[in-house]
Design a protein around this motif. Sequence first.
Motif, mmCIF file in Angstrom:
data_model
loop_
_atom_site.group_PDB
_atom_site.id
_atom_site.type_symbol
_atom_site.label_atom_id
_atom_site.label_comp_id
_atom_site.label_asym_id
_atom_site.label_seq_id
_atom_site.Cartn_x
_atom_site.Cartn_y
_atom_site.Cartn_z
ATOM 1 N N ILE A 64 0.867 -1.175 0.000
ATOM 2 C CA ILE A 64 0.000 0.000 0.000
ATOM 3 C C ILE A 64 0.905 1.226 0.000
ATOM 4 O O ILE A 64 1.835 1.316 0.811
ATOM 5 C CB ILE A 64 -0.909 0.057 1.246
ATOM 6 C CG1 ILE A 64 -1.723 -1.219 1.411
ATOM 7 C CG2 ILE A 64 -1.847 1.266 1.174
ATOM 8 C CD1 ILE A 64 -2.495 -1.295 2.719
ATOM 9 N N GLY A 65 0.649 2.180 -0.890
ATOM 10 C CA GLY A 65 1.460 3.387 -0.859
ATOM 11 C C GLY A 65 1.232 4.284 -2.053
ATOM 12 O O GLY A 65 0.402 4.018 -2.920
ATOM 13 N N ASP A 66 2.005 5.377 -2.060
ATOM 14 C CA ASP A 66 1.951 6.319 -3.176
ATOM 15 C C ASP A 66 3.207 6.137 -4.024
ATOM 16 O O ASP A 66 3.867 5.096 -3.963
ATOM 17 C CB ASP A 66 1.800 7.756 -2.671
ATOM 18 C CG ASP A 66 2.870 8.130 -1.655
ATOM 19 O OD1 ASP A 66 3.972 7.532 -1.690
ATOM 20 O OD2 ASP A 66 2.618 9.026 -0.822
ATOM 21 N N HIS A 128 -2.149 11.717 -5.980
ATOM 22 C CA HIS A 128 -2.850 11.681 -4.695
ATOM 23 C C HIS A 128 -3.372 10.291 -4.304
ATOM 24 O O HIS A 128 -3.631 10.037 -3.122
ATOM 25 C CB HIS A 128 -4.034 12.651 -4.714
ATOM 26 C CG HIS A 128 -3.640 14.076 -4.936
ATOM 27 N ND1 HIS A 128 -3.662 14.672 -6.178
ATOM 28 C CD2 HIS A 128 -3.171 15.018 -4.070
ATOM 29 C CE1 HIS A 128 -3.256 15.924 -6.074
ATOM 30 N NE2 HIS A 128 -2.938 16.167 -4.810
ATOM 31 N N ALA A 129 -3.549 9.390 -5.234
ATOM 32 C CA ALA A 129 -4.124 8.081 -4.927
ATOM 33 C C ALA A 129 -3.152 7.211 -4.143
ATOM 34 O O ALA A 129 -1.931 7.370 -4.221
ATOM 35 C CB ALA A 129 -4.524 7.371 -6.216
ATOM 36 N N LEU A 130 -3.701 6.294 -3.374
ATOM 37 C CA LEU A 130 -2.917 5.257 -2.710
ATOM 38 C C LEU A 130 -3.193 3.947 -3.444
ATOM 39 O O LEU A 130 -4.341 3.537 -3.586
ATOM 40 C CB LEU A 130 -3.304 5.139 -1.236
ATOM 41 C CG LEU A 130 -2.952 6.345 -0.367
ATOM 42 C CD1 LEU A 130 -3.487 6.162 1.040
ATOM 43 C CD2 LEU A 130 -1.436 6.556 -0.341
ATOM 44 N N PHE A 146 -6.586 1.688 -7.103
ATOM 45 C CA PHE A 146 -6.132 3.015 -6.706
ATOM 46 C C PHE A 146 -7.236 3.663 -5.875
ATOM 47 O O PHE A 146 -8.362 3.823 -6.364
ATOM 48 C CB PHE A 146 -5.821 3.868 -7.938
ATOM 49 C CG PHE A 146 -4.702 3.330 -8.769
ATOM 50 C CD1 PHE A 146 -3.398 3.739 -8.542
ATOM 51 C CD2 PHE A 146 -4.947 2.407 -9.777
ATOM 52 C CE1 PHE A 146 -2.354 3.242 -9.309
ATOM 53 C CE2 PHE A 146 -3.914 1.906 -10.546
ATOM 54 C CZ PHE A 146 -2.612 2.320 -10.313
ATOM 55 N N VAL A 147 -6.931 4.003 -4.632
ATOM 56 C CA VAL A 147 -7.936 4.505 -3.693
ATOM 57 C C VAL A 147 -7.766 6.009 -3.526
ATOM 58 O O VAL A 147 -6.666 6.502 -3.249
ATOM 59 C CB VAL A 147 -7.803 3.803 -2.325
ATOM 60 C CG1 VAL A 147 -8.833 4.344 -1.343
ATOM 61 C CG2 VAL A 147 -7.968 2.295 -2.496
ATOM 62 N N GLY A 148 -8.867 6.735 -3.704
ATOM 63 C CA GLY A 148 -8.850 8.179 -3.551
ATOM 64 C C GLY A 148 -9.502 8.631 -2.263
ATOM 65 O O GLY A 148 -9.285 8.029 -1.202
ATOM 66 N N ASN A 149 -10.312 9.668 -2.352
ATOM 67 C CA ASN A 149 -10.944 10.234 -1.166
ATOM 68 C C ASN A 149 -12.047 9.311 -0.646
ATOM 69 O O ASN A 149 -12.619 8.518 -1.385
ATOM 70 C CB ASN A 149 -11.539 11.611 -1.487
ATOM 71 C CG ASN A 149 -10.495 12.577 -2.005
ATOM 72 O OD1 ASN A 149 -9.322 12.488 -1.645
ATOM 73 N ND2 ASN A 149 -10.913 13.502 -2.867
ATOM 74 N N THR A 150 -12.336 9.461 0.647
ATOM 75 C CA THR A 150 -13.447 8.714 1.245
ATOM 76 C C THR A 150 -14.758 9.180 0.618
ATOM 77 O O THR A 150 -14.992 10.372 0.462
ATOM 78 C CB THR A 150 -13.474 8.922 2.764
ATOM 79 O OG1 THR A 150 -12.274 8.364 3.322
ATOM 80 C CG2 THR A 150 -14.682 8.264 3.409
ATOM 81 N N ALA A 151 -15.619 8.209 0.301
ATOM 82 C CA ALA A 151 -16.888 8.518 -0.368
ATOM 83 C C ALA A 151 -18.087 8.201 0.501
ATOM 84 O O ALA A 151 -19.219 8.188 0.026
ATOM 85 C CB ALA A 151 -16.989 7.737 -1.676
ATOM 86 N N GLY A 152 -17.866 7.958 1.774
ATOM 87 C CA GLY A 152 -18.958 7.621 2.685
ATOM 88 C C GLY A 152 -18.509 6.524 3.626
ATOM 89 O O GLY A 152 -17.394 6.002 3.506
#
Length: 451
Positions: A64-66, A128-130, A146-152
Motif C-alpha cells: 500500500i502506498g503512493d 494523490h491516490a494510494l 487506486f484509492v482516492g478520497n473517502t466517499a462515505g
Amino acid sequence: RCAAVACAPPGGPVMLTAQSKVMLGLAALLGALNAADLRDEVVAGEALPSLPVVAPEAATRLTIGDQVNVLTIERGTPADPWRIVAPLDYPADERLVGDFVKQVGRGVPMDLRLDEGNLEAYGVDDQHALRADVWAGGAEPVITVFVGNTAGPGASFVRLPGSDAVYRADVGSRARYERRAADWRDRAVLPLEREAVTAFTVSRGSDVLTFSRGLSTGKEPGPFRLEGAAFPTDAESIESMLRVLVKARASELHNASYDGGFEQPVATVSLRDTAGATHEVVLGSRSDDKATLLRVSGRDSVYRTSGQVFTLLTQPVSALRDRTMGAFDRAAVASMSWEEGGLTVTLAHDEAAGTWVVTQPENVDADQRAALDTVSTLASLRARAVADDGAFLPSGTVATVTMRDGSTWTLSLGQVDEASGTVRARVGGRSEVFLLDARQLVALRAGFGRG
C-alpha cells in the motif's frame, strides 16, 4: 400581491424570486440525473466491474502506498506468519492484515461509475491516490486498486488499472489505507492459543503458583487446578487468568530498553504448550490496575496492555477458591421452591408439556420465560467471592431445587452488604459462605413471581 413564484409587471417579462430560482435549479439537476440514468440503462453491456476474489488464507504479499512511500507486508507461504518488510522490519498483526485482505479480496463490486478522466477531483490521480496490491503467490498481483478520497462510511472513490473511469466502491475508507507502518505491527502479546496451554506457573517473589490441566471431558480441554492448594480451586477463575494473558493486545509498543520495572518484576509467568515449548512473560513493577507493562521471551518489544492482566495475575491466592454454587443439569429439575417472608412458592416442571406449573399457592399461573431464567441461573450459580470471615446470619429466605432422582439442592440467603452490593449465601452440604451479587436475586425471585 405578486405570487410566490414570480412577479410579472403589466406587459413585462416574468420575474423569478430567489426561492423559485433554487427550485428550478434543483429540478434541472434531477432531470439531468434521470436522463443520465436512462442513458446508462440504454447502453448495452456496460456492467460495472468488480475486484478479483482473494481469500485471506491464500494471500502472500500486500503493498500500500503512493509514488514515494510504500508499505510492504509479506509471508513466504500461506502457512507462514505475516511480517512487515518495508519500511520497517517487524512481525505484522495477523488479524489486521487478514481483515484488510478480507475487505478488498471479497470480489468488491463497483457501486457507481461517477466520472471519466477527472481524476484529481476524486483523489484517484497518480499524485494523490494510494495504490493497494494483493498477491496470492504469483509474480503479479491479483488485486490492484487506486484509492482516492473517502466517499462515505466504508466506501472510497477508486480507479482500476488501465482505466480513467472513477468509481465508488465498498473498499473501506481512505483512512484504512493511510495507516502508518507502525500501526500494522503485531500487537498480540503471545503467539499462543488458550487451548494449547497445558500448564503454567506464576512466580511472585517467593510465592510460586503452579497450575495444570486435568483430563479433557469433551471438545474443551480439561479444567485447571492449583497444585497443592489448601482448598478447592475455581477452574473458571484460573482460566480467566490465562485467558486475559493469551488474549492480551498491546495498546502501545515500546522498544526493548523501555523502563517498565523489569529488574524487580511483580510477576513472571511461564507457560508450557502442547508442543512442549515454553513461553515466558514478565510483568514490570511499573504496572498497575490501569496498565500492564510486559516483556515476552523471544520478542524485542515492551508491551503496554490492559491493567486487568496485572489485576488478575497479582490477585491473592484466596481469590482462587471455588466460587461455584450451582452445578446441575436444569433438564433434571423436577420442582423448585422459594421461601421468603413466610410465603412459599413452588413450581413443578411438566416434562410432557415442557412447561412450569405453580403448585403452591393454588390458582396462580407461572411466567414461563421468567421460570426458565430462574432455573438456568440456579443451575449455574456462581458467587462473586468467598467470605474470608465466614460470618452468616440466616434471613429466612431459602431456595430449594428437587431433582427427578429425589436429590435436593438448597440455597440459603443471609445478610445484605449494601456497600458491596452482595448478599451472603450458603449452599446445602458446603461450609463456605459465598458473596452473591445482589442483582442476581432479581432474576431468581422473578421466576417465583416475587418481583
